[in-house]
Every structure is written in structure tokens, then in C-alpha cells.
Design an enzyme around this catalytic site. Structure first.
Site, PDB file in Angstrom:
ATOM      1  N   CYS A 127       0.691  -1.933   0.129  1.00 46.17           N
ATOM      2  CA  CYS A 127       0.009   0.067   0.543  1.00 46.17           C
ATOM      3  C   CYS A 127       0.559   1.612  -0.392  1.00 46.17           C
ATOM      4  O   CYS A 127       0.785   2.660  -1.043  1.00 46.17           O
ATOM      5  CB  CYS A 127      -1.036   0.045   0.833  1.00 46.17           C
ATOM      6  SG  CYS A 127      -2.374   1.153   0.672  1.00 46.17           S
ATOM      7  N   CYS A 128       1.728   1.630   0.841  1.00 43.30           N
ATOM      8  CA  CYS A 128       2.799   2.694   0.772  1.00 43.30           C
ATOM      9  C   CYS A 128       3.513   2.422  -0.597  1.00 43.30           C
ATOM     10  O   CYS A 128       3.859   3.593  -1.190  1.00 43.30           O
ATOM     11  CB  CYS A 128       4.163   2.175   1.862  1.00 43.30           C
ATOM     12  SG  CYS A 128       3.775   2.366   3.243  1.00 43.30           S
ATOM     13  N   CYS A 211      -1.003   8.847   7.105  1.00 39.89           N
ATOM     14  CA  CYS A 211      -2.706   8.603   6.101  1.00 39.89           C
ATOM     15  C   CYS A 211      -2.757   8.084   7.355  1.00 39.89           C
ATOM     16  O   CYS A 211      -2.443   8.073   8.998  1.00 39.89           O
ATOM     17  CB  CYS A 211      -2.253   7.344   5.801  1.00 39.89           C
ATOM     18  SG  CYS A 211      -1.411   6.778   4.372  1.00 39.89           S
ATOM     19  N   CYS A 214      -3.573   5.058   9.590  1.00 42.32           N
ATOM     20  CA  CYS A 214      -1.797   4.036  10.089  1.00 42.32           C
ATOM     21  C   CYS A 214      -1.129   4.937  10.995  1.00 42.32           C
ATOM     22  O   CYS A 214      -0.208   5.007  10.826  1.00 42.32           O
ATOM     23  CB  CYS A 214      -0.793   3.668   8.172  1.00 42.32           C
ATOM     24  SG  CYS A 214      -2.036   2.813   7.767  1.00 42.32           S
ATOM     25  N   CYS A 238       8.339   3.275   5.022  1.00 35.30           N
ATOM     26  CA  CYS A 238       6.981   3.282   4.339  1.00 35.30           C
ATOM     27  C   CYS A 238       7.664   2.916   2.715  1.00 35.30           C
ATOM     28  O   CYS A 238       7.333   2.553   1.788  1.00 35.30           O
ATOM     29  CB  CYS A 238       6.448   4.610   4.593  1.00 35.30           C
ATOM     30  SG  CYS A 238       6.891   6.180   3.867  1.00 35.30           S
TER      31      CYS A 238
END
Length: 245
Positions: A127-128, A211, A214, A238
Site C-alpha cells: 500500500c505504501c 495516513c 495508519c 514506508c
């Protein structure tokens, strides 16, 4: 190392970087050097945390034409969007907003779900990578240097960082960390002393801002980065600041 036309790329050597670190020791000196030698092919990456408030204000005092960019992952807190507009208006500047590839995000969430990052480290890194690493790579591919708000006391992976670094993960461009030797308290004191605009999440206990799903406030006695990906144990990065082995 002088200003370079937009079509050329400035390359740095380890020796040149070491020489810069031996001669330049303060944040303002580093930023002044960046303005004189790299502008406009240098830009500040900002997640609009406390460190960014300090560095951006210094930059505007040196060169009002300095460039700034941020990563809009699509999952940012509203408070971050709010401070982006406050900063734009206060300094009469543009914040270049980078977005992830929509198709890649669609494919990822359709296959793995909206909150895939909670399920495994691999999913979180994916996702990162899609939301943050790919967009910043596109930006850094157009620059000769980039400016960060990194500090040594944030994580073990940053404890040996210098003001100037050769960023081998991004084509050998120059990475400039002007407040690398500052403490968290120094950052907060500077914001207060100069009455700088800052992200309101800081007042709620957020010592690191990313985010929304997170990031959480830290608890008393916790590490400054404990609020990032709190369900993981180690190496909580990340991918933006990881040097290839």
C-alpha cells in the site's frame, strides 16, 4: 556545483557530499546552499508534521520561490488538508500535490481490500509503495536534490543520517536533511517561538503524521514513531527513506 539548466542533471560524488557535511553545519546554511546551487531543481517533501512547519518557514525566509510537494495518498486526515491550505495562503506559495496511479490503487483494493495494511507487513508495504513510493519516485526523477524534515532521534534507521546524503535509491541525487540533529523539543520550541502554523494533530499527541488509518497519537513513554503502523514491531518505514543494500 552550480545552478543547472532544467534539461541537465547534476550528479554528486561521495567526496562532494562529505565535503559539504564538513563545511555546513546548520539548517539555514544548508538551505541557503540548496537555494544558491540547486534551485529550482530542488524541492521540499512535506507530510505537514511539526518538522515540516519549521523547515518550510526557514526556506521561505531564504527563497520565497522554493518548491514544496506533498503526497496525497487518498487516506490523509482532514487536519492535514486543512494545514496545507493554511500554509499556501500564509506564504503565498504553491504546494505541488502528487497522487498515486488510480488504476493501481483500484486493482490493489479490489484484490486485497480497503484496509489491507492491517493484515500483513507485506500488504502494508504494498500500500505504501503504490500510494507513496511510486509518486515520489516520479517527482524525484525530475530533481537534483530534495529536502526532508528527518531527525536522527526518530528511528534507528535514521540515527546515522547526515545533513547531506547521496540518495542512491533515487539516482544519486542529493538528499538534504537540514534539522537532522534537532530534538523533538527543539522543533516544538521553534514553532512556538516563531508562532508558526502547524498541523492541529500535534496538539492531540501525534508526533508523526501520515495516513489516517495508519497513524495514532503516542502514549506517555512511547517512542516518537510509535504512532506509525503501531501494529508492527520493527523497521517502521514506508520506503521513502530506505537506502538500497
Amino acid at each position: 556545483m552550480t545552478n543547472c539548466p532544467s534539461q541537465c542533471v547534476v550528479k554528486f560524488t561521495h567526496e562532494q557530499v562529505a565535503d559539504l557535511n564538513s563545511k555546513i553545519g546548520t539548517a539555514k546554511e544548508a538551505l541557503r546552499w540548496a537555494s544558491e546551487n540547486l534551485h529550482p531543481r530542488v524541492a521540499k517533501a512535506s507530510s505537514f508534521g511539526a518538522e515540516d512547519a519549521v523547515v518550510m518557514d526557514m526556506m521561505m525566509g531564504i527563497n520565497p520561490g522554493f518548491r514544496f510537494f506533498t503526497l496525497d495518498t487518498g487516506r490523509l486526515p482532514q487536519e492535514t488538508y486543512d494545514i496545507i491550505d493554511v500554509v499556501r495562503k500564509k506564504y503565498n506559495t504553491t504546494v505541488e500535490v502528487l497522487f498515486p496511479d488510480a488504476k493501481k490503487v483500484e486493482e490493489m483494493v479490489q484484490k486485497k481490500g480497503m484496509n489491507l495494511f492491517y493484515e500483513s507487513v507485506e500488504n502494508r508495504k504494498l500500500c505504501c509503495e503504490i500510494r507513496k513510493v511510486h509518486p515520489i519516485n516520479r517527482m524525484l526523477g525530475t530533481l537534483d536534490g530534495w529536502i526532508t524534515g528527518l531527525r536522527r532521534d526518530q528511528t534507528k534507521t535514521r540515527e546515522n543520517a547526515q545533513i547531506f546524503q547521496l540518495d542512491s535509491g533515487h539516482g544519486g541525487i542529493l538528499k538534504i536533511n537540514p534539522i537532522i540533529d534537532w530534538t523533538w523539543q527543539q522543533v516544538l520550541d521553534h514553532i512556538k517561538e516563531h508562532d508558526l502554523p502547524y498541523n492541529s494533530l500535534i496538539d492531540k499527541g501525534y508526533t508523526s503524521i501520515g495516513c489516517e488509518p495508519c497513524t495514532r497519537p503516542i502514549k506517555p513513554g512511547e517512542d516518537l514513531r510509535a504512532g506509525r503502523w503501531w501494529w508492527e514491531q520493527d523497521n517502521k518505514e514506508c520506503g521513502l527513506h530506505i537506502e538500497p543494500k
